[in-house]
Design a protein around this motif. Structure first.
Motif, PDB file in Angstrom:
ATOM      1  N   HIS A   1       0.851  -1.187   0.000  1.00  0.00           N
ATOM      2  CA  HIS A   1       0.000   0.000   0.000  1.00  0.00           C
ATOM      3  C   HIS A   1       0.883   1.232   0.000  1.00  0.00           C
ATOM      4  CE1 HIS A   1      -2.949  -3.007   1.183  1.00  0.00           C
ATOM      5  NE2 HIS A   1      -3.924  -2.103   1.078  1.00  0.00           N
ATOM      6  N   THR A   2       0.537   2.205  -0.827  1.00  0.00           N
ATOM      7  CA  THR A   2       1.293   3.447  -0.864  1.00  0.00           C
ATOM      8  C   THR A   2       0.765   4.386   0.225  1.00  0.00           C
ATOM      9  OG1 THR A   2       1.447   3.194  -3.234  1.00  0.00           O
ATOM     10  CG2 THR A   2       2.054   5.351  -2.321  1.00  0.00           C
ATOM     11  N   VAL A   3       1.670   4.881   1.067  1.00  0.00           N
ATOM     12  CA  VAL A   3       1.257   5.860   2.081  1.00  0.00           C
ATOM     13  C   VAL A   3       0.976   7.179   1.373  1.00  0.00           C
ATOM     14  CG1 VAL A   3       1.942   7.126   4.140  1.00  0.00           C
ATOM     15  CG2 VAL A   3       2.635   4.733   3.857  1.00  0.00           C
ATOM     16  N   VAL A   4      -0.250   7.713   1.515  1.00  0.00           N
ATOM     17  CA  VAL A   4      -0.547   9.005   0.887  1.00  0.00           C
ATOM     18  C   VAL A   4      -0.644  10.126   1.919  1.00  0.00           C
ATOM     19  CG1 VAL A   4      -1.654   8.044  -1.164  1.00  0.00           C
ATOM     20  CG2 VAL A   4      -3.021   8.537   0.898  1.00  0.00           C
ATOM     21  N   GLY A   5      -0.754   9.762   3.185  1.00  0.00           N
ATOM     22  CA  GLY A   5      -0.856  10.838   4.173  1.00  0.00           C
ATOM     23  C   GLY A   5      -0.682  10.318   5.595  1.00  0.00           C
ATOM     24  N   VAL A   6      -0.257  11.223   6.473  1.00  0.00           N
ATOM     25  CA  VAL A   6      -0.193  10.937   7.912  1.00  0.00           C
ATOM     26  C   VAL A   6      -1.050  11.991   8.606  1.00  0.00           C
ATOM     27  CG1 VAL A   6       1.277  10.791   9.953  1.00  0.00           C
ATOM     28  CG2 VAL A   6       2.103   9.935   7.752  1.00  0.00           C
ATOM     29  N   LEU A   7      -1.953  11.547   9.489  1.00  0.00           N
ATOM     30  CA  LEU A   7      -2.883  12.485  10.128  1.00  0.00           C
ATOM     31  C   LEU A   7      -2.209  13.250  11.269  1.00  0.00           C
ATOM     32  CD1 LEU A   7      -6.070  10.236  10.351  1.00  0.00           C
ATOM     33  CD2 LEU A   7      -5.509  11.973   8.627  1.00  0.00           C
ATOM     34  N   ALA A   8      -2.786  14.396  11.575  1.00  0.00           N
ATOM     35  CA  ALA A   8      -2.354  15.141  12.766  1.00  0.00           C
ATOM     36  C   ALA A   8      -2.839  14.397  14.010  1.00  0.00           C
ATOM     37  CB  ALA A   8      -2.925  16.554  12.727  1.00  0.00           C
ATOM     38  N   GLY A   9      -2.109  14.547  15.095  1.00  0.00           N
ATOM     39  CA  GLY A   9      -2.475  13.851  16.324  1.00  0.00           C
ATOM     40  C   GLY A   9      -3.814  14.335  16.868  1.00  0.00           C
ATOM     41  N   SER A  10      -4.524  13.452  17.557  1.00  0.00           N
ATOM     42  CA  SER A  10      -5.810  13.848  18.154  1.00  0.00           C
ATOM     43  C   SER A  10      -6.025  13.036  19.416  1.00  0.00           C
ATOM     44  CB  SER A  10      -6.940  13.586  17.160  1.00  0.00           C
ATOM     45  OG  SER A  10      -7.039  12.194  16.925  1.00  0.00           O
ATOM     46  N   THR A  11      -6.858  13.563  20.298  1.00  0.00           N
ATOM     47  CA  THR A  11      -7.177  12.808  21.506  1.00  0.00           C
ATOM     48  C   THR A  11      -8.256  11.783  21.165  1.00  0.00           C
ATOM     49  OG1 THR A  11      -8.686  14.573  22.042  1.00  0.00           O
ATOM     50  CG2 THR A  11      -6.587  14.568  23.199  1.00  0.00           C
ATOM     51  N   PRO A  12      -8.276  10.662  21.871  1.00  0.00           N
ATOM     52  CA  PRO A  12      -9.274   9.633  21.570  1.00  0.00           C
ATOM     53  C   PRO A  12     -10.682  10.175  21.779  1.00  0.00           C
ATOM     54  CG  PRO A  12      -7.640   8.824  23.121  1.00  0.00           C
ATOM     55  CD  PRO A  12      -7.398  10.280  22.962  1.00  0.00           C
ATOM     56  N   ASN A  13     -11.571   9.824  20.877  1.00  0.00           N
ATOM     57  CA  ASN A  13     -12.953  10.262  20.982  1.00  0.00           C
ATOM     58  C   ASN A  13     -13.801   9.064  21.360  1.00  0.00           C
ATOM     59  OD1 ASN A  13     -15.595  10.890  20.481  1.00  0.00           O
ATOM     60  ND2 ASN A  13     -15.127  12.200  18.724  1.00  0.00           N
ATOM     61  N   PRO A  14     -14.313   9.049  22.612  1.00  0.00           N
ATOM     62  CA  PRO A  14     -14.989   7.835  23.080  1.00  0.00           C
ATOM     63  C   PRO A  14     -16.274   7.502  22.316  1.00  0.00           C
ATOM     64  CG  PRO A  14     -14.995   9.558  24.759  1.00  0.00           C
ATOM     65  CD  PRO A  14     -14.186  10.086  23.628  1.00  0.00           C
ATOM     66  N   VAL A  15     -16.809   8.457  21.564  1.00  0.00           N
ATOM     67  CA  VAL A  15     -18.022   8.144  20.804  1.00  0.00           C
ATOM     68  C   VAL A  15     -17.691   7.244  19.622  1.00  0.00           C
ATOM     69  CG1 VAL A  15     -19.982   9.118  19.562  1.00  0.00           C
ATOM     70  CG2 VAL A  15     -18.943  10.386  21.433  1.00  0.00           C
ATOM     71  N   LEU A  16     -16.525   7.444  19.046  1.00  0.00           N
ATOM     72  CA  LEU A  16     -16.159   6.694  17.847  1.00  0.00           C
ATOM     73  C   LEU A  16     -15.809   5.253  18.194  1.00  0.00           C
ATOM     74  CD1 LEU A  16     -13.953   9.287  15.948  1.00  0.00           C
ATOM     75  CD2 LEU A  16     -16.341   8.671  15.559  1.00  0.00           C
ATOM     76  N   PRO A  17     -16.077   4.333  17.267  1.00  0.00           N
ATOM     77  CA  PRO A  17     -15.731   2.925  17.532  1.00  0.00           C
ATOM     78  C   PRO A  17     -14.235   2.660  17.375  1.00  0.00           C
ATOM     79  CG  PRO A  17     -16.767   3.149  15.397  1.00  0.00           C
ATOM     80  CD  PRO A  17     -16.846   4.503  16.034  1.00  0.00           C
ATOM     81  N   LEU A  18     -13.464   3.641  16.952  1.00  0.00           N
ATOM     82  CA  LEU A  18     -12.026   3.427  16.786  1.00  0.00           C
ATOM     83  C   LEU A  18     -11.249   4.628  17.313  1.00  0.00           C
ATOM     84  CD1 LEU A  18     -11.409   5.494  14.293  1.00  0.00           C
ATOM     85  CD2 LEU A  18     -12.179   3.591  12.887  1.00  0.00           C
ATOM     86  N   ASP A  19      -9.953   4.410  17.550  1.00  0.00           N
ATOM     87  CA  ASP A  19      -9.078   5.497  17.959  1.00  0.00           C
ATOM     88  C   ASP A  19      -8.330   5.969  16.715  1.00  0.00           C
ATOM     89  OD1 ASP A  19      -7.277   7.228  19.064  1.00  0.00           O
ATOM     90  OD2 ASP A  19      -6.020   5.660  19.958  1.00  0.00           O
ATOM     91  N   VAL A  20      -8.704   7.154  16.236  1.00  0.00           N
ATOM     92  CA  VAL A  20      -8.175   7.652  14.958  1.00  0.00           C
ATOM     93  C   VAL A  20      -6.650   7.635  14.962  1.00  0.00           C
ATOM     94  CG1 VAL A  20      -8.021   9.693  13.478  1.00  0.00           C
ATOM     95  CG2 VAL A  20     -10.201   9.061  14.518  1.00  0.00           C
TER      96      VAL A  20
END
Ligand SMILES: Nc1ncnc2c1ncn2[C@@H]1O[C@H](COP(=O)(O)OP(=O)(O)O)[C@@H](O)[C@H]1O
Ligand SMILES: [Mg+2]
Lengths: 230, 400
Positions: free
Chosen positions: B183-202
């Motif tokens: 897989h080609t890496v196209v981007g790296v996200l900015a850091g974020s705090t975990p959001n407990p509503v989401l089913p995943l930790d971004v």
């Protein structure tokens, strides 16, 4: 004029079965301005009598009138107010508070009068001067001799200008020379302030100096022996 | 007797007297003081910590947006397994109050970069997902419609950091191997705090296009839907109409629809229980301190019988004696309380600093702590004070 009158007073110590009859049918008058000695053998009831006279305790029966007021059944607060304003006590063992200075000890009665602390201290200082302790105002009891401590106690007893000064063997813990000075002080205060004095003593020489002697014998006042000294 | 003015002076003089008396019982006073101080410190610290924790989680929630709802298959119900489809995405998006819907497939896959092998969460997502959860690219870009058929990956900041531990930080253009495909890496996200509503930790997830999930896993079913409601819409209404969507029709499907509100309510309930529990613990230590105060005062009454008798002989009324001992108990517990309140605030500040929260001294905890300590002092001082005031002057003078 009578300042204090006991009429048929009985008093026992202890409860129910073990009760000991200490005073039996005691009647007497203390007249304003006199110096009166209370004498008698040990255990004859002198201290008990004095605590009744000083409104520290209540008679079991009989009448007790102080300055015309029936006080045998007065409230604890009324008795406290009379002790605070009209009566001064001197004890054999001085009863000074060890952590307070002479000045603070003498000012103590004013704490229960609502007198401003400064005024109280001024009057206490004046009285300490009067008893010859002008240079000991800020000394604690432990830093003073027995005679000096008893002077502090006398100053505390009379600082509030009482009508009646009661002393229970005030010289019992003092050597005879110091005892003399304390007794002299009582007479001087009696002469200067007009305060009535009743003191318990074992010393015949002291008793002989008083204008009147009350002799206690086994809880009764020995009226034959009591009376004015010729 | 004492008129109003001299009454005030009288009380002030009595208070000064109380302080002097306490000084005389220094050692035992110090012990009782310590008990009260610890109790008050516990109450103040625990309430402050609880409040700061609640504020912290609230702030986090507000930051992540209370606009998000999620749909998840409910496995607890037997019967036909729920299936989430692209059709659901379109139907939900058409519901009133719904702004955006993003389908999601969650997997666990081993990522290989050179010699490094790292088990990681991988999510198949559509391009809307990033905007929906406010994830921004720190390097490169997020996924686009054009990536639909591409073998590309966007890395969460934390995952990129872990991959960089072997000395080769993943950069846009680099290659990662997942499920047998480069897989080609196209981007790296900015850091974020975990959001407990989401089913995943971004932060710790690798994102691939939803349609590319079958390259890394045999099962490419949609596992979750992430929904953002319109800012003005009531989340309860939106949640209800979403629930209706799944439970209605010929084939009701067991799903769980969750909103931020439910989580916030649950969390603040929990925080409140915690705070109460912690305050109760502090209260217990306060009571222990109070018993210490009672002990000091009772011993003081016994030791100072002659003094009490003397004061009575000098004209102290029973209430004066009672007030003297109460004032001493109050002075003792209040000074312990003040020391304890400062100690408690300091402890809460250290705790908050450690946990990385903003520290704000809890305003009600101070009067509460001081009030509790003086209340404890008065309560436990009352009995010894009554004992003292009931003494008979003659008996007390004899020291019996
Ligand atoms: N609290 C008390 N309980 C029981 N007996 C007491 C108590 N106080 C005094 N007595 C008894 O009362 C008697 C008189 O005591 P007290 O008045 O002290 O005599 P005095 O001062 O003349 O020596 C004594 O026999 C003493 O033992
Ligand atoms: Mg005696």
């Amino acid at each position: 004029m009578t300042i204090l009158a006991l009429d048929g007073v009985h008093k026992s110590h202890g409860r129910a079965a073990g009760a000991v009859q200490v005073l039996r049918d005691v009647s007497l008058d203390i007249r304003k301005g006199e110096v009166c000695a209370i004498v008698g053998s040990s255990g004859s009831g002198k201290s008990t009598l004095l605590s009744l006279m000083g409104l520290l305790d209540r008679p079991d029966s009989g009448r007790l009138r102080f300055e015309g007021e029936e006080v045998g059944a007065a409230s604890a607060d009324r008795l406290a107010a009379l002790r605070n304003r009209r009566i001064g006590f001197v004890f054999q063992s001085f009863h000074l508070l060890p952590r307070l200075t002479a000045l603070e000890n003498v000012a103590l009665p004013f704490l229960y009068r609502g007198v401003p602390p400064r005024l109280g201290r001024d009057r206490a200082a004046a009285m300490l001067e009067r008893v010859g302790l002008a240079d000991r105002l800020h000394h604690r009891p432990e830093e003073m001799s027995g005679g000096q401590r008893q002077r502090v106690a006398v100053a505390r007893a009379v600082v509030g200008d009482p009508a009646l000064l009661l002393a229970d063997e005030p010289t019992g813990n003092l050597d005879s020379a110091t005892a003399r000075q304390i007794i002299d002080l009582f007479f001087a205060l009696n002469a200067d302030l007009g305060v009535t004095v009743a003191l318990v003593t074992h010393d015949p020489a002291i008793a002989a100096r008083c204008g009147r002697q009350l002799v206690m014998r086994d809880g009764r006042l020995d009226s034959a022996a009591s009376g004015a000294v010729p | 007797m004492a008129d109003g003015e001299s009454g005030g002076r009288r009380w002030r003089a009595l208070a000064a007297d109380a302080l002097r008396n306490l000084g005389a019982m220094r050692q035992r006073s110090l012990l009782a003081l310590l008990g009260i101080a610890i109790g008050t410190a516990a109450v103040v610290a625990l309430i402050s910590i609880g409040e700061n924790a609640r504020e912290h989680s609230m702030r986090q929630f507000l930051a992540m947006g209370a606009d998000i709802l999620t749909v998840q298959k409910d496995f607890s119900l037997s019967g036909r397994p729920a299936v989430l489809t692209r059709a659901d995405v379109d139907r939900l998006r058409a519901l009133p109050g719904v702004d955006e819907v993003a389908p999601l497939t969650m997997l666990g896959v081993e990522i290989r970069q050179g010699r490094t092998r790292l088990p990681s969460a991988v999510a198949g997502v559509t391009p809307e997902f990033f905007a929906l959860v406010q994830a921004k690219a720190a390097q490169g870009r997020t996924l686009t419609e054009g990536d639909r058929a591409a073998t590309v990956v966007v890395l969460g900041a934390g995952l990129a950091r872990r991959l960089a531990e072997d000395g080769h930080p993943p950069v846009p253009g680099g290659l990662l191997r997942m499920g047998g495909y480069n897989h080609t890496v196209v981007g790296v996200l900015a850091g974020s705090t975990p959001n407990p509503v989401l089913p995943l930790d971004v932060d710790s997830t690798a994102f691939v296009p939803l349609s590319g999930v079958r390259r890394v896993s045999a099962n490419s079913d949609i596992t979750n839907l992430v929904v953002r409601k319109m800012p003005g819409a009531d989340d309860r209404d939106v949640r209800q109409s979403m629930t209706n969507h799944f439970s209605g029709g010929a084939h009701p499907r067991p799903v769980m629809v969750q909103s931020a509100r439910q989580l916030i309510v649950a969390m603040s309930d929990q925080a409140r229980v915690h705070t109460l529990l912690l305050a109760a613990i502090g209260g217990v230590s306060l009571i222990v301190g109070g018993v210490g105060v009672m002990n000091v005062m009772l011993m003081g009454v016994v030791e100072r019988r002659r003094e009490i008798g003397l004061r009575m002989a000098l004209g102290a009324r029973p209430i004066d004696v009672c007030a003297m001992f109460l004032a001493e108990a109050l002075a003792l517990s209040l000074s312990g309380g003040m020391a304890g309140a400062l100690l408690g605030l300091a402890a809460a500040a250290v705790y908050a600093w450690n946990a990385g929260w903003a520290f704000a001294p809890s305003v009600p905890s101070l009067p509460l702590g001081l009030g509790m300590s003086s209340g404890v002092g008065l309560f436990f001082g009352l009995y010894p004070a009554m004992q003292a005031s009931r003494l008979e002057p003659v008996a007390a003078l004899r020291g019996e």
